[in-house]
Design an enzyme around this catalytic site. Structure first.
Site, PDB file in Angstrom:
ATOM      1  N   HIS A 188     -41.285   0.236 -17.469  1.00 15.64           N
ATOM      2  CA  HIS A 188     -42.165  -0.918 -17.208  1.00 15.64           C
ATOM      3  C   HIS A 188     -43.442  -0.376 -16.561  1.00 15.64           C
ATOM      4  O   HIS A 188     -43.379   0.561 -15.758  1.00 15.64           O
ATOM      5  CB  HIS A 188     -41.528  -1.889 -16.202  1.00 15.64           C
ATOM      6  CG  HIS A 188     -40.611  -2.916 -16.790  1.00 15.64           C
ATOM      7  ND1 HIS A 188     -39.590  -3.498 -16.059  1.00 15.64           N
ATOM      8  CD2 HIS A 188     -40.570  -3.503 -18.003  1.00 15.64           C
ATOM      9  CE1 HIS A 188     -38.952  -4.387 -16.802  1.00 15.64           C
ATOM     10  NE2 HIS A 188     -39.532  -4.406 -17.994  1.00 15.64           N
ATOM     11  N   CYS A 282     -40.401  -4.996  -8.519  1.00 11.64           N
ATOM     12  CA  CYS A 282     -39.577  -5.713  -9.507  1.00 11.64           C
ATOM     13  C   CYS A 282     -38.987  -6.984  -8.921  1.00 11.64           C
ATOM     14  O   CYS A 282     -38.681  -7.926  -9.653  1.00 11.64           O
ATOM     15  CB  CYS A 282     -38.405  -4.859  -9.950  1.00 11.64           C
ATOM     16  SG  CYS A 282     -38.846  -3.255 -10.481  1.00 11.64           S
TER      17      CYS A 282
HETATM   18  C1  LIG Z   1     -39.875  -1.914 -11.904  1.00 13.17           C
HETATM   19  N1  LIG Z   1     -39.124  -2.468 -12.926  1.00 13.17           N
HETATM   20  C2  LIG Z   1     -38.647  -1.556 -13.809  1.00 13.17           C
HETATM   21  C3  LIG Z   1     -39.042  -3.810 -13.082  1.00 13.17           C
HETATM   22  N2  LIG Z   1     -40.029  -4.483 -13.071  1.00 13.17           N
HETATM   23  N3  LIG Z   1     -37.878  -4.385 -13.319  1.00 13.17           N
HETATM   24  C4  LIG Z   1     -36.599  -3.879 -13.084  1.00 13.17           C
HETATM   25  C5  LIG Z   1     -35.669  -4.332 -14.154  1.00 13.17           C
HETATM   26  C6  LIG Z   1     -34.322  -3.705 -14.060  1.00 13.17           C
HETATM   27  C7  LIG Z   1     -33.353  -4.158 -15.106  1.00 13.17           C
HETATM   28  N4  LIG Z   1     -32.078  -3.546 -14.918  1.00 13.17           N
HETATM   29  C8  LIG Z   1     -33.853  -3.850 -16.504  1.00 13.17           C
HETATM   30  O1  LIG Z   1     -33.617  -2.733 -16.971  1.00 13.17           O
HETATM   31  O2  LIG Z   1     -34.449  -4.706 -17.137  1.00 13.17           O
END
Ligand SMILES: CN(C)C(=N)NCCC[C@H](N)C(=O)O
Length: 289
Positions: A188, A282
C-alpha cells in the site's frame, strides 16, 4: 515569545518560519476486538502466528487516546466478527473536501468491510461516491492540500488498480499522480510514503519504480527521505497533524529523521497489529471536511 533586542529580526523570522503548526483533525478508527491472522494476503501475515487480541485492543486504545490527547476528534466504527482486518480503518475510503470515495477491496476476505464504511459516511452526512474500480482507500491514496493547489498521490501495483486513480480524480476533482509500487512488503502507498504536513512528504524511494522515484523527486525536492530500515519498521506508516508525528515505537530511526526535520515524534507501541501487516496509519482514516 519574548522578543530580545539582541536577536536580529531576520533570525526571529527564520525561527518562526521553521516552526511546524499542527491542524486539528478528525479521524475514523475501528477497534481490533475481532483482530486475528487467519489468512495471508500480504508478506507480513503468518496465519500460524499467535495473536493476542486483548493486547491488540490495549495498544490500539493507546493510539486512539494519543490522538485525543493531541486535541483531535476520533470517531469509532463498530467492528464486525468475521472481518479480522477491519481494524485497518484507513482502507475503507478516501475523504477529501467532504467527499468520501469508497473502497472496493481486492481480496475477498475484506470485501464486506466496504459496506460498513459506506454506512458510516452516509449516516454521518458525507457525500459518498461508490467506487467501480478496485481501490483500498487511504491505504493507496494520500492528500496534500497545499502542494500544487491540492494534490492527490496514488499507489498501484499490488492492491489499487490504476483505473481507480482516474475514478478518484473524477470523484474528488483534484489532480491525481499515479505512483507504481514495486516491493510486495510495501503493498500500500501508506507503507512507503507519508504526508508530514500540508505540503511535505517523506518516502522510501526503493518501494517505487524508477519512474515513480523521478516523479517524486521532481514534485518534492524537499522531501524527508526514509531508508529501508525505516520502511521495514513501518516508520512511514505514521499519522501527522503537521507538528506531532505519531509513529510505531520500533521506528526509532524514522523518529530521529522527523525530529531533525522539525516535527515532534510521538511513539506508540502497536506491535500486535504489525502481525496483520499494518501500523499506525492503517488504523486511522482522516476525514477532511
Ligand atoms: C499500511 N497498510 C498496509 C494499510 N494501510 N493497511 C493494512 C492492511 C492489512 C491487511 N491485513 C491487508 O493485507 O489488507
Amino acid at each position: 515569545m519574548r522578543l530580545s533586542s539582541n536577536i536580529p529580526p531576520y533570525l526571529l523570522l527564520l525561527s518562526v518560519s521553521q516552526h511546524k503548526f499542527p491542524r486539528k483533525r478528525t479521524y475514523l478508527m475501528c477497534s481490533p476486538k475481532h483482530f486475528d491472522v487467519t489468512y495471508a494476503i500480504n508478506p507480513w501475515m503468518n496465519p500460524g502466528a499467535e495473536v493476542d487480541s486483548e493486547l491488540a485492543v490495549r495498544q490500539w486504545d493507546g493510539l486512539r487516546q494519543t490522538l485525543v490527547d493531541l486535541g483531535h476528534t476520533v470517531h469509532v466504527l463498530t467492528p464486525e466478527p468475521d472481518l479480522p482486518d477491519m481494524v485497518y480503518a484507513a482502507n475503507g475510503a478516501f475523504v477529501v473536501d467532504g467527499t468520501a470515495y469508497g473502497a472496493r477491496f481486492k481480496h475477498r476476505q475484506r470485501v464486506a468491510e466496504a459496506a460498513a464504511h459506506q454506512a458510516f459516511y452516509e449516516s454521518e452526512g458525507w457525500r459518498f461516491v461508490a467506487p467501480g474500480e478496485i481501490n483500498e482507500g487511504e491505504g493507496d491514496f494520500a492528500y496534500l492540500p497545499e502542494a500544487y493547489g491540492g494534490l492527490i498521490l496514488a499507489g498501484y501495483g499490488f492492491r489499487t488498480e490504476p483505473a481507480a486513480h482516474a475514478e478518484a480524480q473524477e470523484a474528488l476533482g483534484r489532480p491525481v499522480v499515479s505512483l507504481r509500487l514495486v516491493d510486495p512488503h510495501f503493498y500500500h502507498l501508506d507503507t512507503a510514503l507519508t504526508v508530514l504536513d500540508d505540503r511535505t512528504v517523506s518516502y522510501f524511494p526503493g518501494a517505487f519504480s524508477r519512474s515513480a522515484q523521478r516523479v517524486l523527486a521532481q514534485l518534492f525536492p524537499d522531501a524527508v527521505l526514509a531508508d529501508e530500515t525505516d520502511a521495514f519498521a513501518f516508520g512511514l506508516n505514521l499519522v501527522s497533524d503537521g507538528r506531532h508525528v505519531v509513529l510505531n515505537s520500533e521506528a526509532t530511526g524514522m523518529a530521529a529523521k522527523v525530529e531533525a526535520a522539525g516535527y515532534i515524534p510521538v511513539p506508540v507501541d502497536l506491535a500486535e497489529l504489525r502481525k496483520g501487516g499494518g501500523s499506525v496509519k492503517c488504523c486511522v482514516a482522516e476525514l477532511r471536511r
